[in-house]
Scaffold this motif. Structure first.
Motif, PDB file in Angstrom:
ATOM      1  N   GLN A  81      -0.739   1.895  -0.694  1.00  0.00           N
ATOM      2  CA  GLN A  81      -1.528   1.258   0.358  1.00  0.00           C
ATOM      3  C   GLN A  81      -1.121   1.757   1.741  1.00  0.00           C
ATOM      4  OE1 GLN A  81      -0.913  -2.943   1.645  1.00  0.00           O
ATOM      5  NE2 GLN A  81      -2.969  -3.308   0.822  1.00  0.00           N
ATOM      6  N   SER A  82       0.177   1.802   1.991  1.00  0.00           N
ATOM      7  CA  SER A  82       0.666   2.230   3.305  1.00  0.00           C
ATOM      8  C   SER A  82       0.310   3.690   3.589  1.00  0.00           C
ATOM      9  CB  SER A  82       2.182   2.033   3.382  1.00  0.00           C
ATOM     10  OG  SER A  82       2.676   2.513   4.605  1.00  0.00           O
ATOM     11  N   GLY A 119      -3.371   4.021   4.155  1.00  0.00           N
ATOM     12  CA  GLY A 119      -3.701   3.420   5.440  1.00  0.00           C
ATOM     13  C   GLY A 119      -3.352   4.322   6.607  1.00  0.00           C
ATOM     14  N   GLN A 170      -7.404  -2.765   7.145  1.00  0.00           N
ATOM     15  CA  GLN A 170      -6.425  -3.844   7.095  1.00  0.00           C
ATOM     16  C   GLN A 170      -6.145  -4.178   5.639  1.00  0.00           C
ATOM     17  OE1 GLN A 170      -7.935  -7.410   8.940  1.00  0.00           O
ATOM     18  NE2 GLN A 170      -9.812  -7.453   7.735  1.00  0.00           N
ATOM     19  N   PRO A 171      -4.936  -4.659   5.345  1.00  0.00           N
ATOM     20  CA  PRO A 171      -4.622  -4.983   3.947  1.00  0.00           C
ATOM     21  C   PRO A 171      -5.362  -6.223   3.498  1.00  0.00           C
ATOM     22  CG  PRO A 171      -2.826  -5.633   5.407  1.00  0.00           C
ATOM     23  CD  PRO A 171      -3.807  -4.885   6.257  1.00  0.00           C
ATOM     24  N   ARG A 172      -5.782  -6.200   2.245  1.00  0.00           N
ATOM     25  CA  ARG A 172      -6.387  -7.372   1.609  1.00  0.00           C
ATOM     26  C   ARG A 172      -5.797  -7.472   0.218  1.00  0.00           C
ATOM     27  NH1 ARG A 172     -10.589 -10.539   3.030  1.00  0.00           N
ATOM     28  NH2 ARG A 172     -11.655 -11.707   1.395  1.00  0.00           N
ATOM     29  N   GLN A 207      -3.650  -6.221  -2.520  1.00  0.00           N
ATOM     30  CA  GLN A 207      -3.233  -4.855  -2.845  1.00  0.00           C
ATOM     31  C   GLN A 207      -4.287  -3.823  -2.466  1.00  0.00           C
ATOM     32  OE1 GLN A 207      -0.062  -4.259  -3.999  1.00  0.00           O
ATOM     33  NE2 GLN A 207       0.113  -6.459  -3.585  1.00  0.00           N
ATOM     34  N   LEU A 226      -7.252  -2.057   0.347  1.00  0.00           N
ATOM     35  CA  LEU A 226      -7.485  -1.732   1.743  1.00  0.00           C
ATOM     36  C   LEU A 226      -8.909  -2.138   2.092  1.00  0.00           C
ATOM     37  CD1 LEU A 226      -5.775   0.898   0.379  1.00  0.00           C
ATOM     38  CD2 LEU A 226      -5.640   1.474   2.819  1.00  0.00           C
TER      39      LEU A 226
END
Length: 308
Positions: A240-241, A244, A255-257, A259, A261
């Motif tokens: 995810q990071s 992102g 923005q994270p949701r 696990q 994106l």
């Protein structure tokens, strides 16, 4: 057709300044209407007021055209009610109990017995109808409570937490029964639950309560419509990071949701966004699981509108 209407309905207990219901104004029509909220949100209080079992502090309401203040008996005659808590006599057989409830509702003996057999079959208790209800599982008890709510062929059914205490399989069966009542049988249903996903799946209309206040009352499709955003799921180390950061470097906000994106496609046309995500996943060596439109959920109402 409107079957329930409330106008600034308020209920305070004793001298409390905190209202169990606070100026609630809703209209309930045909099909399945879900009332969702945490424990203490006012769901059970609302049902008891609508049945004429509790008097409101202020405001007005009608059920099937009957005034809750002066025509409670007429309402209870026309409505099938399934209470939340266990209220079944353990030393009675289901068939005898449901027949008795039919007689209490005004059915003659022969009709009550015929209707009892029919509704017990509909709720899945045909084989167990001669057993004492004290030996029933929780799921069977819930089905028996549902049967007694249906035995007198009501014009409206109110179900208070019908899936309470059920295991996943029994919960699915109960939800299917509720939807069948509202759509196949054509009986309007008002059903309460503190589980958001349940009502989202079976209801045509949803009323969201929080601490006695109305947050929203809309068709379920209004809650679950396409939000215009896109959800992306990728797999891999720190997926995810890394994804992102790569999206941000391309000027795509996210923005994270959980696990996933969540991406606002305003930063790129949908087709271009899919290509960007696909290419970045390949460059980063990540597994691309899905790219899909984000639809709203009932839980978003609480996140967005209930103060922290």
């Amino acid at each position: 057709m409107t079957v329930i209407q409330t106008r600034v309905l308020t209920k305070r207990y004793g001298g409390s300044k905190v209202a169990a219901l606070d100026s609630l104004s809703i209209d309930v029509g045909e099909g399945v209407t879900g009332v969702v909220g945490a424990n203490g949100a006012g769901k059970s209080t609302l049902i008891k007021i609508l049945l004429g079992l509790l008097s409101p502090t202020s405001g007005d309401a009608t059920v099937l055209g009957h005034d809750i203040r002066t025509e409670g008996e007429a309402i209870r005659t026309a409505v099938g009610y399934m209470p939340e808590h266990d209220c079944l006599p353990p030393d009675m057989r289901a068939i005898d109990f449901v027949v008795h409830m039919g007689r209490v509702s005004g059915l003659p003996p022969a009709a009550a017995r015929e209707r009892a057999a029919d509704v017990l079959r509909h709720v899945g208790l045909a084989e167990e109808r001669y057993r004492l209800m004290g030996g029933y599982s929780t799921g069977m008890k819930q089905r028996a409570k549902l049967a007694q709510a249906l035995v007198h062929d009501p014009r409206l059914v109110m179900l208070d937490e019908p899936t309470n205490g059920l295991d996943p399989a029994a919960r699915e069966d109960m939800l299917a029964l509720v939807r069948r009542i509202g759509h196949d049988f054509g009986i309007p249903v008002l059903v309460t639950s503190h589980l958001l996903g349940e009502l989202e799946r079976i209801s045509d209309h949803v009323v969201v309560l929080d601490a006695g206040h109305l947050l929203r009352s809309e068709a379920t499709t209004a809650f679950t419509a396409d939000t215009g955003h896109v959800l992306v799921e990728v797999l891999g180390e720190d997926a995810q990071s890394r994804m992102g950061q790569a999206l941000a470097a391309r000027g795509v906000a996210w923005q994270p949701r959980g696990q996933l994106l969540e991406i606002d496609p305003a930063d790129a046309p949908p087709d271009a966004l899919r290509d960007i995500v696909r290419d970045l996943a390949a460059e980063l060596g990540l597994g691309l699981v899905r790219i899909q439109p984000q639809t709203g959920r009932l839980e978003d109402v609480f996140r967005e509108e209930v103060p922290a």
